[in-house]
Each structure stands twice: as structure tokens, then as C-alpha cells.
Write an enzyme that holds these catalytic residues in place. Structure first.
Site, PDB file in Angstrom:
ATOM      1  CG  ASP A  84      -2.024   0.978   1.185  1.00  0.00           C
ATOM      2  OD1 ASP A  84      -2.553   1.224   0.078  1.00  0.00           O
ATOM      3  OD2 ASP A  84      -2.403   1.508   2.244  1.00  0.00           O
ATOM      4  CG  HIS A  85      -0.696   4.993   0.636  1.00  0.00           C
ATOM      5  ND1 HIS A  85      -1.038   6.136  -0.068  1.00  0.00           N
ATOM      6  CD2 HIS A  85      -1.829   4.606   1.280  1.00  0.00           C
ATOM      7  CE1 HIS A  85      -2.306   6.424   0.151  1.00  0.00           C
ATOM      8  NE2 HIS A  85      -2.817   5.513   0.951  1.00  0.00           N
ATOM      9  CG  HIS A 211      -7.003   5.249   0.210  1.00  0.00           C
ATOM     10  ND1 HIS A 211      -5.742   5.572  -0.245  1.00  0.00           N
ATOM     11  CD2 HIS A 211      -7.334   4.102  -0.429  1.00  0.00           C
ATOM     12  CE1 HIS A 211      -5.333   4.668  -1.115  1.00  0.00           C
ATOM     13  NE2 HIS A 211      -6.298   3.769  -1.258  1.00  0.00           N
ATOM     14  CB  SER A 214      -9.974   4.685  10.647  1.00  0.00           C
ATOM     15  OG  SER A 214      -9.304   3.489  10.325  1.00  0.00           O
ATOM     16  CB  THR A 236      -6.391   5.211  12.046  1.00  0.00           C
ATOM     17  OG1 THR A 236      -5.406   5.795  11.180  1.00  0.00           O
ATOM     18  CG2 THR A 236      -6.375   5.930  13.374  1.00  0.00           C
TER      19      THR A 236
END
Length: 285
Positions: A84-85, A211, A214, A236
Site C-alpha cells: 500500500d501507498h 482510503h 477509519s 487507524t
């Protein structure tokens, strides 16, 4: 069971107008909790390792990746592994050998044309290796001297026409869109732009990703799934669950020194959080 691919999970979810949950993991306890939570909910799941998590692990991808692969292969539900990222091309090129079936290549910090060029190069390479690739588009500004906004900054939004051109020109398999969520939120107060989401869903023929989930309340999340989100990233929320449980345990047991006592409490809190989120997404109307 053997690892499955992120692409097949997300493609199936998009076709069913449902969403697969993808959880970012940092420690072995995160990995175990995500797998156990998915097994409890009886649903497939995506384990995500971010570039920031790799940096935390002294810049080494393989220890955490191998733990994730081992856990996935022993799971009772389908599990996929996603990097990811990713901003580093060196890290991108480590993905196939480490067991990842997919990568989110993050060039969204760049101006549009630079983002497109970098993402297209990454997508061409990834596809040659059999990887499914996700990208992100959501910056606003940058025109006529306006400042650029990060894809998850307040007010940042993904333009449907620009997104359609970006997907066509880059060749990515999925797109993370900016519709009002933000990374690292510890309160669930985000309000999503569902009208924009519907426009994006109508404009694009690839799965859409959310994205920063949370910070999104339950009702907003389920409405986003109905609106076309097929992959929901969560990070998170697990850290909040783990840290809160450990903090409470240590406050009640100030003499505790065996890390297994408090890590097990934190892990179980994450198991419950994972199962709850997966169940919530599965119940989206």
C-alpha cells in the site's frame, strides 16, 4: 488455504455491488488479528503493508510480508496481500517476490501530468509482472498559481472527467478517490460526498477504493458501498483498538511486564474491530 489475489476479490465485490475490507498491518499481532477477525466474520480479507510500515520495520519488507503469507496460507477464509501507498520504485519491484498480488502506487502528491506519467510507468511494469495496480487521484488546485492539496486534505475532491482520463491513460486497475475521508482520523466524524461518488461510479469502469475509512461513521460507510466503493481501506481503527485496550490493561495492572499479557489484549481488541467492520460492510443494503 492458498493466497488469493486482491484483483479477484475486488473485481468480484465490484460486480456484486459490495466491498472487500483491506486492513493495514504493522506487527504480527495486526496480521493475526485481521485473519482471526475475517475468519470470525466468515469473509475474505486483504492484508495491506504500507511503505510507512516497511520504513518502521527498518526498511525491510520480507519479515512482515513472510509473516503475512504464512498467516494467509493457514487461514480458513481467502486472504490477499497488498502493498500500500508505494512511492519508492525500489519497493515496488520487491512486491512480486514477496508474495504480493497487488500494489497501490502513490504518485498523487505530484501535479497531474507527473502523477500520470509515474503511474503509467508503474502500471506497465506491474502488469508485466502479473500485479493488479491501484492508484489515487484527488488533488485540487495547482492551476493559475493555486496551491496543490493532498488527496485527503479537507476540501480535496476527485474530478470525474479527470479521473476517467487518468484511468484510461494510465491503465490502472482501480482508483482510490477523494470524496471527504482523511487518513489517520481517530474520530469517526467524516462526511462523504455521496453525490460525487455516484458521478465517479458512473464515469469509471474500474473499481473504486475508499482510503481513510477509519474516520467514516457506519452509515456513511454502508452508503459508500451502495454508491460504488468496492474496497475499503482501514488502518487507524485497528491502532486505536489496540492502543486503547493495552492502555486500559496497563492502567489496571501497573506491575505487568510480560508483553504477552498486554499484547494479547490488544490483539483481541483488533480481532473484534476487524470482525465488526467486515460484518458492517457485508450488511450494506
Amino acid at each position: 488455504m492458498p493466497l488469493v489475489t486482491t484483483g479477484e476479490l475486488v473485481t468480484r465485490a465490484a460486480a456484486d455491488r459490495s466491498a472487500v475490507a483491506a486492513f493495514n498491518v504493522i506487527t504480527l499481532e495486526h496480521i493475526e488479528a485481521v485473519v482471526a477477525g475475517a475468519e470470525s466474520a466468515g469473509s475474505p480479507v486483504v492484508l495491506q503493508v504500507s511503505e510507512n510500515a516497511v520504513k518502521f520495520r527498518y526498511g525491510r519488507l520480507l519479515p512482515l510480508a513472510r509473516a503475512a503469507v504464512a498467516a494467509a496460507e493457514r487461514a480458513d477464509v481467502p486472504v490477499a496481500l497488498h502493498l500500500d501507498h508505494v512511492q519508492s520504485d525500489d519497493l515496488l519491484r520487491q512486491a512480486p517476490a514477496a508474495g504480493f498480488s497487488s500494489v497501490m502506487y502513490d504518485a498523487a502528491r505530484l501535479p497531474y501530468l507527473d502523477n500520470l506519467a509515474a503511474t503509467k510507468a508503474a502500471a506497465d511494469w506491474a502488469h508485466a509482472q502479473g500485479l493488479w495496480i491501484e492508484a489515487e487521484l484527488g488533488r485540487l488546485g495547482g492551476k493559475n498559481g493555486e496551491p496543490l492539496l493532498d488527496a485527503h486534505a479537507p476540501g480535496a475532491r476527485t474530478d470525474p472527467a479527470e479521473a476517467r482520463a487518468f484511468v484510461a491513460d494510465s491503465g490502472v486497475d482501480a482508483l482510490a478517490v477523494a470524496i471527504g475521508s482523511a487518513h489517520a482520523m481517530t474520530t469517526r466524524t467524516a462526511t462523504l460526498d455521496h453525490t460525487l461518488l455516484k458521478r465517479l461510479s458512473a464515469a469509471l469502469d474500474v473499481p473504486l477504493v475508499l482510503h481513510g475509512s477509519s474516520g467514516v461513521p457506519d452509515g456513511e460507510l454502508t452508503e459508500a458501498v451502495v454508491g460504488g466503493i468496492a474496497k475499503v481501506n482501514v488502518g487507524t481503527a485497528l491502532n486505536v483498538a489496540m492502543t486503547t485496550a493495552i492502555r486500559e490493561f496497563l492502567a489496571a495492572h501497573p506491575d505487568a511486564v510480560d508483553s504477552r499479557t498486554y499484547l494479547s489484549v490488544g490483539r483481541e481488541a483488533m480481532v473484534r474491530a476487524v470482525a465488526r467492520i467486515i460484518t458492517l460492510l457485508a450488511g450494506a443494503p
